[in-house]
Design a protein around this motif. Sequence first.
Motif, short mmCIF file in Angstrom:
data_model
loop_
_atom_site.label_atom_id
_atom_site.label_comp_id
_atom_site.label_asym_id
_atom_site.label_seq_id
_atom_site.Cartn_x
_atom_site.Cartn_y
_atom_site.Cartn_z
N PHE A 365 45.92 26.69 -14.65
CA PHE A 365 45.09 27.80 -15.10
C PHE A 365 43.90 27.95 -14.16
CE2 PHE A 365 47.00 25.80 -18.89
CZ PHE A 365 47.84 26.84 -19.27
N PRO A 366 43.62 29.17 -13.70
CA PRO A 366 42.53 29.37 -12.75
C PRO A 366 41.15 29.21 -13.39
CG PRO A 366 44.07 31.23 -12.76
CD PRO A 366 44.36 30.40 -13.97
N PHE A 367 40.15 29.13 -12.56
CA PHE A 367 38.75 29.23 -12.98
C PHE A 367 38.52 30.64 -13.52
CE2 PHE A 367 34.52 30.75 -11.70
CZ PHE A 367 33.69 29.80 -12.28
N GLY A 368 37.84 30.74 -14.66
CA GLY A 368 37.56 32.04 -15.25
C GLY A 368 38.69 32.61 -16.08
N HIS A 369 39.68 31.77 -16.41
CA HIS A 369 40.86 32.21 -17.17
C HIS A 369 40.65 32.04 -18.67
CE1 HIS A 369 45.04 32.47 -18.56
NE2 HIS A 369 44.87 31.29 -19.13
N GLY A 370 41.14 32.97 -19.44
CA GLY A 370 41.12 32.87 -20.89
C GLY A 370 41.77 34.09 -21.50
N LEU A 371 42.58 33.88 -22.54
CA LEU A 371 43.35 34.97 -23.15
C LEU A 371 42.66 35.53 -24.38
CD1 LEU A 371 46.94 33.43 -22.89
CD2 LEU A 371 45.76 34.92 -21.25
N SER A 372 43.04 36.75 -24.70
CA SER A 372 42.51 37.45 -25.87
C SER A 372 43.68 37.95 -26.71
CB SER A 372 41.65 38.63 -25.42
OG SER A 372 41.27 39.45 -26.51
N TYR A 373 43.40 38.33 -27.96
CA TYR A 373 44.43 38.92 -28.82
C TYR A 373 44.54 40.43 -28.62
CZ TYR A 373 44.20 34.46 -31.33
OH TYR A 373 44.23 33.13 -31.67
N THR A 374 43.68 40.95 -27.74
CA THR A 374 43.77 42.36 -27.42
C THR A 374 43.89 42.50 -25.91
OG1 THR A 374 42.77 44.54 -27.84
CG2 THR A 374 41.28 42.75 -27.21
N THR A 375 43.94 43.72 -25.43
CA THR A 375 44.01 43.97 -23.99
C THR A 375 42.83 44.83 -23.57
OG1 THR A 375 45.44 45.89 -24.40
CG2 THR A 375 46.52 43.79 -23.87
N PHE A 376 42.43 44.66 -22.32
CA PHE A 376 41.29 45.41 -21.80
C PHE A 376 41.66 46.06 -20.47
CE2 PHE A 376 39.39 42.04 -24.38
CZ PHE A 376 38.48 42.75 -25.16
N ASN A 377 41.05 47.19 -20.24
CA ASN A 377 41.18 47.84 -18.95
C ASN A 377 39.80 47.87 -18.30
OD1 ASN A 377 42.63 49.43 -16.92
ND2 ASN A 377 41.31 51.12 -17.60
N GLN A 378 39.71 47.37 -17.06
CA GLN A 378 38.45 47.37 -16.34
C GLN A 378 38.57 48.31 -15.14
OE1 GLN A 378 36.69 43.55 -15.43
NE2 GLN A 378 37.69 42.53 -17.16
N GLU A 379 37.62 49.22 -15.03
CA GLU A 379 37.63 50.19 -13.94
C GLU A 379 36.24 50.31 -13.33
OE1 GLU A 379 41.03 53.48 -15.04
OE2 GLU A 379 39.06 53.71 -15.96
N ILE A 380 36.19 50.41 -12.01
CA ILE A 380 34.93 50.66 -11.33
C ILE A 380 34.49 52.09 -11.62
CG2 ILE A 380 33.74 50.68 -9.10
CD1 ILE A 380 34.78 47.94 -9.97
N VAL A 381 33.27 52.25 -12.07
CA VAL A 381 32.74 53.59 -12.33
C VAL A 381 32.58 54.30 -10.98
CG1 VAL A 381 30.81 54.92 -13.24
CG2 VAL A 381 31.58 52.84 -14.42
N PRO A 382 33.25 55.42 -10.80
CA PRO A 382 33.18 56.14 -9.51
C PRO A 382 31.73 56.44 -9.11
CG PRO A 382 34.92 57.06 -10.87
CD PRO A 382 34.15 56.11 -11.74
#
Length: 941
Positions: A365-382
Amino acid sequence: MSSLLSLLLIVGVGANIAMAYYSDVITAYFSKIDITTPEAKEARAHSETITQLITDEGIVVLQNNDSMLPMTENKKVNVFGWSFTAPVYLGSGSGAADASTAVTPKAGLEAAGFEINEQLYNDYVATGIKRPVSGIEGYDWTIPEPVATEFYTEERMKQATEFSDTAVIFIARAGGEGRDLPSVLDGPDTYDPDGSTMGPSGERFGNPDDLDPNKHYLELSNRELGMIDAVTKHFDKILLVVNSSNTFELDWVRDYSQIKSIVTVAGPGQTGFASLGKVLAGELNPSGKTVDLFAADVLDAPAMQNFGDYNYVIDNGNGSYALAADKNNVPLTYVNYSEGIYIGYRYYETAAAVGAINYDEKVMFPFGHGLSYTTFNQEIVPGSLTWNDTDISVEVNVTNTGSVAGKEVVQLYYSAPYTGKIEKSSIELAAFAKTGLLEPGNSETVTLTFKVEDMASYDYKGAYSSTGSYVLEAGEYQLLLMKNSHDKIADVSSKTLAEVVYSTDGRSSDQQVAVNQFDDLVTGMGSIESYLSREDGFANMDVLKSSDTYTVTTEEGESKQVRGTIVDAAFVEYINSKRYDIPADKRENAPVTGADNGKKLSDYVGVDYNDESWNDLLDQMSVSDLVSLGTLGGYRTLEVTSVGKPATVDYDGPAGISALLSKDPMSGIAFPSETMLAQTWNIELAKEMGDAVGAEAVAYNVTGWYAPGVNIHRSAFGGRNFEYYSEDGLLSGKFAAEVTKGYQSHGGIAYMKHFALNDQENNRVKGVLTWSNEQAMREIYLKGFEYAVKEGDAHGAMSGFNSIGNTWAGASSALLKEVLRNEWGFKGIVNTDFFIQPSYPYMIADLAFRSGNDILLTGVAPFGVPTINEKSNDTLWALRENAHNVLYTVANSNGIDNNSSTDMPEWVVITIIVDIILALGIIAGFYFVFRKRKPAAPAAA
C-alpha cells in the motif's frame, strides 16, 4: 532501653538526611495531577470529545475486496485473536498514557450494534494469557496467542461457524521507549519483570514455539499463522484488523482470498475502538490515509540495512576482538544513514520510476493510501493555478460521486529534475488538505499552496556553492494531483525553471542563510564515504553494507557475536576528544552576578528578547542561581527568588499529560498515538488536540509539555514510532506545528523532541554515533522540527540522547545555535533528555551549556546532577545566556501568572509532624530512663 532510644534517634536522623537529599525524587514520586477540580473535569470532557474526532478520521481501510465493508446487515461476528481481549492502546515509556478507562474493542463493536461470539471471547480470556509487560529497561516481545493446534479445535470452530459466517482476525503489535522492535524473533531470555527500578529488565523474544531466527516481530508468528490457517479453512468472509502504530508486513494476505478487508488501527488511545465499531458498521465513513508506505517485505527497505545494534570493534592483533569504548567506558556504537534521502516512499517510488524494482511486487500500500465507502472526483479548477517566482497555488474541486457522505484528502506532489549533482526523489509531497463532510453529489473547493523554494534541494557536496546551500536546479518541474504517492489523478502543470542558488540571500523563511553546519560532525573520521544514489537505477546498493560480524570477548570474559566495523585507537581518542574536551576560556572576565537592581521577571512580560534591559535582570542572579537553574531542570524550571521567577511544572507527552516518575504516573486523557493523528491528514484536528491538552495542562497547573515527538519513521521497527507522525518530514512538520500552536495558545511551552536524528531506540543512551549527510538531515530529519519552529512558534525543544556524527546532539552548537536559533529564529528553552551523569557520562554539562542547551532534565536530582566548573568564565557566560532564554520563555508563558513556588510538599509536612512526634517520644523516653536511674552507692572505705 537507652540503647533502643539511641538507635531510634540515629535511624531518625539518618532517614531525615536521606529524605532531604532525595527530596526532589520523593516529591516527584508523590506528585499527582488533580483531576477532580471543575476546571479539570471540563477540560477532560473536552479532550475526550477531541480524541473521538481524531480516531473517527484516523482509522485507515487498506483493502476492501468484494465491498465486505461496511457490515450493515449481518452484525454477528466471530473475533479471532487473543489481542482482541487486551489490545495495544499506545506504547510504553514517557509517551504512554492512562488507558484504564479506554473503550475496549469489544465495547466499541457492541456499541455499533455488533453481536460478538461470547463463547469464543470467553475462551480466549480463559486461557489466562496476559499482555506482556514492557518498560524503558526491559521488553517482553511475546506475541500473546494460544497454541493453534490446541485452541482451534474442530468443536470450537464448529461453534463459531454456527454462530456466524463472518470472521474478524485481530492482530496487535506494541512498541515503546528504550528498545526497537526486534528484526529477529530469537535470542536468550534475559527478561526479569522486576529487574530494574523502572520495572522490567532484559529481553524475551516470545513463546518457545514462536522463536524463529528467520522471523521478525512485524510478521505473523508461528501461532498466528496457525490461527490464520484455521480461520481461513472455515470462513470465506474475513476482516483483518491490525492494531499497531508500526507498519505490519501484509504480503501474506495475497495468499488468502478469504481475507477481503484490512483495517489498521494505530494506537487508538481513549476512544479509537469506538471509532472502529462505527467504521465497520458504516455509521462512519473512513477517511484516514497511511502516513508510511507498507512494503511487502519490511526488511527490504534500504534503511533496514543499517538499523539496530552496530558496534565499533577493536582488533586486538592476536586474532581476537573487543568492543570499543570511550574513556568513561561507554560502548561506542553507531548507525549509518547510508540510504541518504531514500527512505519510505522516496525510495520505492523512485526505484520504480527508474526501473530498479517491480512496484506491485515490492509495495502493498502506498504512502497516502486509504479507502472510503464512497467515491470522489477531483478536478483542477480551470484558471486557478498561480505559479510565479515565489509562490504556487492551485484550487481543486472535490465532488462526492458516491452514495454516502464522506471526507476526502487532496494530495499535491511535485517532481524535480534529476541532474546527478544532487539526489532527488522522483516525487515529493508538496501540500495537502482535507475536505469537510461532503454529502452525495456535493462539492468543495480546496486551495493548496506552497513556496517555489520548497522544491529546492540541499547541496551538501558544494556542487553549486562552496559553503553548501539550498539549490533550485534548472530543469522541468512537474506538479501532480495524486490519489497517493503512486497513483496519479491528473497532471496539474509543468514548468522549466532557471537555476536558483540560495547561498547569498537564503530562502525567505530563513533568518540566516542555510549553509553546511555539520561538516565537523558528520564528515572525516568515522563518517560515511558513499551514500545511496538513484544514478543508473540505484546501481550502488552495495554502499548500504557497513558492518561485518565479529566474535568479541567482553570484560567479563564472555564471547558474543556483534555486528560492527573495525576502528583503531586513534578513532577512540578522536571520539574522546569530541565528547570530553572542554575548550579553554576565551573570555577574560566573569559576568556580573548578585546585583541589586530591583527588577522582577514580571516586569519583562512582552519585552523583546534583544532588549538591553534584560541585562539588569540577569545581573541580579548569583552564580548559584545560574548553576541551579541550568542543572535542576527535570520536569520543571526552577524558582529563582533573586529575579522573582516562579517555578513551573513540566510533564511528559506526547499522548497527553503524564507524570512518568509519579506512583500515579498516568493522569491526562489518553489521546491517540501521533501516527493515528497524522493518519487523519487533518491539521485542524492537530490544532484541536494541542488546544485540548493545553486546557488540561492549565487545569493541572502544568506549563511545559514534553511534546510533540517529531522524529521520523525511518524504519518500521522504530520502538517509538507511535510517538512520531510519519516517514515524511513535511507531513510530520505540519502536524507538529499545529499541535504546538494549539498547546501554546493557553500559554504553555511545548518541548518538541527528540532533537535530532534520534530515530531509533537501540543504543540511544550510549550516545549512538548517527552518521548522515546534511541533505538528508535538512530535507527529512530536521524538516519536521523546522516547521514546528517556523509555523508553530515552538517555545521549547528537547535534545536527543544520540550523537550527530561524532558529537552528542545536546552539545552541538551547530544544531542548537546555528540551525535552531540563528537560521530558524527559535526563541525558547532547550532541555536535554533524561540526564543522570553517572549513567550517561558522555553527556557533559559544561559542553551542553556552552552549545545552547539551556537546562538539564535531571529527573532524579540530586542524584546524577553534575558538578559545574564555576571558575570558568565561558561556562558562566553560557549559563547567563541560557538563563536569559529560560526567563524570556517563562515570562511569556502562563508560568508567570501561576505564581508557583517551590512550596513545601505535603509529604514534607507529614514528615515534619512525624519527626516532631518521634522527637517528643524519644525525649520523653530518655527523661523517664534517666529519672528512674538511682545514683551509684559510694565505695567502701
